[in-house]
Design an enzyme around this catalytic site. Structure first.
Site, PDB file in Angstrom:
ATOM      1  N   SER A  41       0.822  -1.214   0.000  1.00 39.94           N
ATOM      2  CA  SER A  41       0.000   0.000   0.000  1.00 39.94           C
ATOM      3  C   SER A  41       0.854   1.262   0.000  1.00 39.94           C
ATOM      4  CB  SER A  41      -0.883   0.038   1.245  1.00 39.94           C
ATOM      5  OG  SER A  41      -1.762  -1.046   1.252  1.00 39.94           O
ATOM      6  N   GLU A  87      -2.456 -15.709   1.080  1.00 41.77           N
ATOM      7  CA  GLU A  87      -2.993 -15.121   2.303  1.00 41.77           C
ATOM      8  C   GLU A  87      -4.295 -15.800   2.715  1.00 41.77           C
ATOM      9  OE1 GLU A  87      -3.129 -10.858   2.225  1.00 41.77           O
ATOM     10  OE2 GLU A  87      -2.587 -10.851   4.341  1.00 41.77           O
TER      11      GLU A  87
END
Lengths: 309, 392
Positions: free
Chosen positions: B131, B246
């Site tokens: 991010s 994930e």
């Protein structure tokens, strides 16, 4: 530990799905609603597929398969909005009789000439029982008031399990109809399905359905294995499947806009069946209370000394 | 479908439980029950090394790289026993669950030899540089730049929400290596040493008082040319591959931690009489049902052995658990009542349930907000039309 269905199990379910998709589409539901809701040819087709004998032991001429397979097929019956009393007779009644060792006459169930009406104190109506059918919100079901009811919890659990299985199939079908409509209906120069306000609601339905399914399969396996905790698994499944189906029903109508409120759109057949099955074999409040009693009443093994099965 | 565990698996469970509980009663007693990700970081790095010394650090990896080639069932069992023993979360979660599998899947043999032994041994802690201030939900609009100079990648820009960067050794960074490119094209995936002058870490304080994540600034930060995973311009593909990991086995340990949290709420409700309140009882029953949904949903998802194929069920997982847990935090506060607003420790320190309430606000945001999840479910899972997007 393996949480998959075998290829054989999936092939069986796909076979039923294809058969029903080919022979029991919305036009059939409309014909049944308008011209009398029982057609012997439909029942005979199910008999010819071997479905009435699915849970009948092989010694009595059936296929002798277990409850997980039956639940998979019940979900297909839900997807097709099948109204014949197949699930009640073959997936609830037969396993209940077999569990009691009452094997006499099951050959007739396989042959399609005997139905097994089942009624429980919690659910005192029989599917296609003797006598005149009561008027129901679901125009394709024929419920009759039962003369005698059982209070056997095993019967209640079988009924609730198979209702839950039908509900996930019904929900799948309603979501599919809504998604397809949202792709073709255009407003403001684009398909309405491109708008987040609408697609997010359908995504939430997808979440509810995808998470309800494994709980239903888990409950079926728990019933098959006769686990002590099976009733709680069944209640989990019934609540989760009811929530998924009702959310999807109301969302699918909303997605169709005013058309969703009309008889012309097929959706209402599935929506009414969902509504009916949510209340059948113990409603939401009944099953929530069973979970509540198990969690807070101490009958469910939880806490750091336990793993959760 | 086979839902029980075999005798051999039960034996494995006993082995896991025995070792983990022994550690938490013995040498690592001081870290038992920690619920934040940052407390006692140095001891928890030692714990990573202790796991490695006993071959428990990455049991799902191939044996060649320090794992045990554990089956899915064994990984489930280990994750469950790990949480059940009250062992705190892994500070090298990102190395073990994300960086390692990504290197195994996409790295060269040389890169495997360079990175995997350190991760497996608990010596190399990883963090994730995805991010940016201007690239949140729209992750592909990354602006951090990488250019090749004398056999080195030179990186400039900023990452944000970098969990545990302040205790990490390495960071994987998605950088824009093609000047003027936009969106998912022209990105590359670099492995960089965090402890170099060109990288500066600043902590971000959270609403629960913890500072788990950071701003990470790159000013002519450097790494050798061969520190790129995949080829130049393949960064998006690698990053998406990583995100699929994930959704893997770590979710099952997470669920046992959720089980512990719900059990704690039930215990609190019994202790303060709220367990007699029908409204609370019903919410506890619903929370129990929600936990079972996740449990069997995750098992079904993981039973699908082809993890490259993201099916509808896998897409729905994040929003389900995040929303459930946020609701659990609210339930905890309603069970505790006003007492939940007061700390009971000797120092100013959040108790487990108030911390759950605050921390779980982040669950529906990080790793893709609920809104982004619904877009993905609708567009990829249900095949609905994409919403109109502005010019990139």
């Amino acid at each position: 530990m393996d949480f998959r269905f075998s290829d054989d199990q999936l092939t069986l379910a796909e076979g039923v799905r294809d058969y029903l998709a080919g022979t029991h589409g919305p036009e059939v539901l409309r014909r049944l609603d308008e011209q009398g809701n029982r057609d012997p040819a439909i029942w005979q087709g199910l008999v010819d597929m071997g479905l009435t004998g699915l849970c009948v032991p092989e010694a009595q001429g059936g296929l002798g398969v277990g409850l997980p397979e039956a639940a998979l097929i019940a979900a297909e019956c839900g997807r097709a909005c099948l109204a014949e009393p197949l699930v009640d007779t073959a997936f609830v009644g037969v396993p209940w009789l077999v569990a009691q060792g009452k094997l006499d006459g099951l050959e007739d169930v396989v042959a399609g000439t005997r139905r097994v009406p089942v009624a429980h104190a919690i659910n005192p109506w029989e599917a296609d029982g003797a006598g005149a059918a009561l008027t129901s919100v679901d125009p394709l079901r024929n419920l009759t008031a039962a003369g005698q009811t059982s209070d056997d919890p095993h019967l209640l659990n079988l009924g609730a399990l198979m209702s839950a299985a039908q509900l996930v199939g019904l929900a799948d079908a309603m979501l599919h109809q809504a998604v397809e409509y949202a792709k073709i209906r255009t407003q403001f120069g684009q398909p309405v399905g491109a708008f987040q306000g609408l697609k997010h609601q359908l995504a939430s339905c997808s979440v509810a359905i995808e998470f309800a399914k494994p709980v239903v399969w888990r409950a079926a396996q728990a019933m098959q294995d006769r686990l002590d905790s099976a009733p709680v698994h069944v209640s989990h499944a019934k609540v989760a499947a009811s929530d998924a189906a009702m959310l999807t029903a109301e969302t699918a109508i909303q997605v169709h806009g005013a058309m969703g409120y009309t008889y012309e759109v097929d959706l209402h057949f599935w929506m009414k069946r969902s509504w009916a099955l949510c209340g059948a074999w113990g409603d939401r409040a009944y099953h929530l209370k069973r979970v509540d009693d198990a969690v807070l009443g101490g009958t469910l093994p939880i806490g750091p000394e336990h793993t959760f099965a | 479908m086979k839902l029980g565990f075999s005798a051999a698996e039960e034996e494995f469970r006993a082995e896991c439980a025995d070792w983990l509980q022994g550690q938490m009663a013995g040498e690592f007693k001081d870290i038992k029950g920690i619920t934040t990700l940052t407390a006692k970081a140095e001891r928890r790095k030692e714990w990573e090394q202790q796991l490695a010394a006993h071959k428990w650090s990455c049991i799902g990896w191939p044996e060649k790289w320090g794992g045990r080639n554990a089956t899915l069932a064994q990984q489930v069992i280990f994750a469950e026993e790990y949480a059940r023993a009250g062992v705190p979360g892994r500070v090298n979660h990102i190395g073990i669950e994300l960086a390692g599998p990504t290197i195994l899947a996409f790295g060269t043999e040389e890169q495997k030899q360079r990175f995997l032994p350190g991760i497996a041994a608990g010596q190399t802690i990883f963090c994730q540089g995805f991010s940016e201030p201007g690239a949140g939900s729209d992750l592909a609009s990354v602006r951090t730049k990488g250019r090749l100079e004398n056999g080195e990648w030179v990186v400039n820009g900023q990452k944000i929400w970098t969990s545990l960067a302040h205790i990490s050794d390495w960071i994987f960074v998605v950088t824009r290596t093609e000047e003027g490119s936009k969106g998912p094209k022209g990105l590359s995936f670099l492995m960089m040493d965090v402890k170099q002058p060109g990288i500066e870490i600043r902590g971000i304080k959270q609403i629960n008082g913890d500072a788990e994540f950071n701003e990470t600034f790159f000013t002519d930060a450097r790494c050798p040319e061969d520190s790129m995973i995949g080829a130049v311009g393949q960064g998006w593909q690698i990053a998406m591959g990583l995100l699929a990991f994930e959704r893997g086995v770590s979710t099952l340990g997470q669920q046992m931690a959720f089980r512990n949290e719900l059990d704690e709420i039930i215990a609190a409700a019994k202790a303060n009489g709220q367990a007699k309140n029908p409204l609370i009882r019903q919410r506890i029953a619903k929370a129990e049902i929600g936990l079972r949904l996740m449990r069997y949903g995750a098992l079904r998802m993981l039973s699908n052995t082809d993890h490259s194929k993201i099916d509808g069920a896998a897409l729905t997982y994040k929003i389900q658990w995040a929303t459930w847990r946020r609701g659990l935090g609210e339930l905890a506060m309603d069970v505790l009542g006003q007492a939940g607003e007061l700390a009971h420790g000797s120092e100013y320190e959040w108790d487990v349930l108030p911390n759950l309430f605050l921390f779980s606000r982040s669950d529906t945001i990080y790793g893709g907000t609920n809104q982004i999840q619904r877009n993905l479910i609708a567009e990829r899972g249900l095949g609905m039309p994409r919403e109109p997007r502005g010019d990139l």
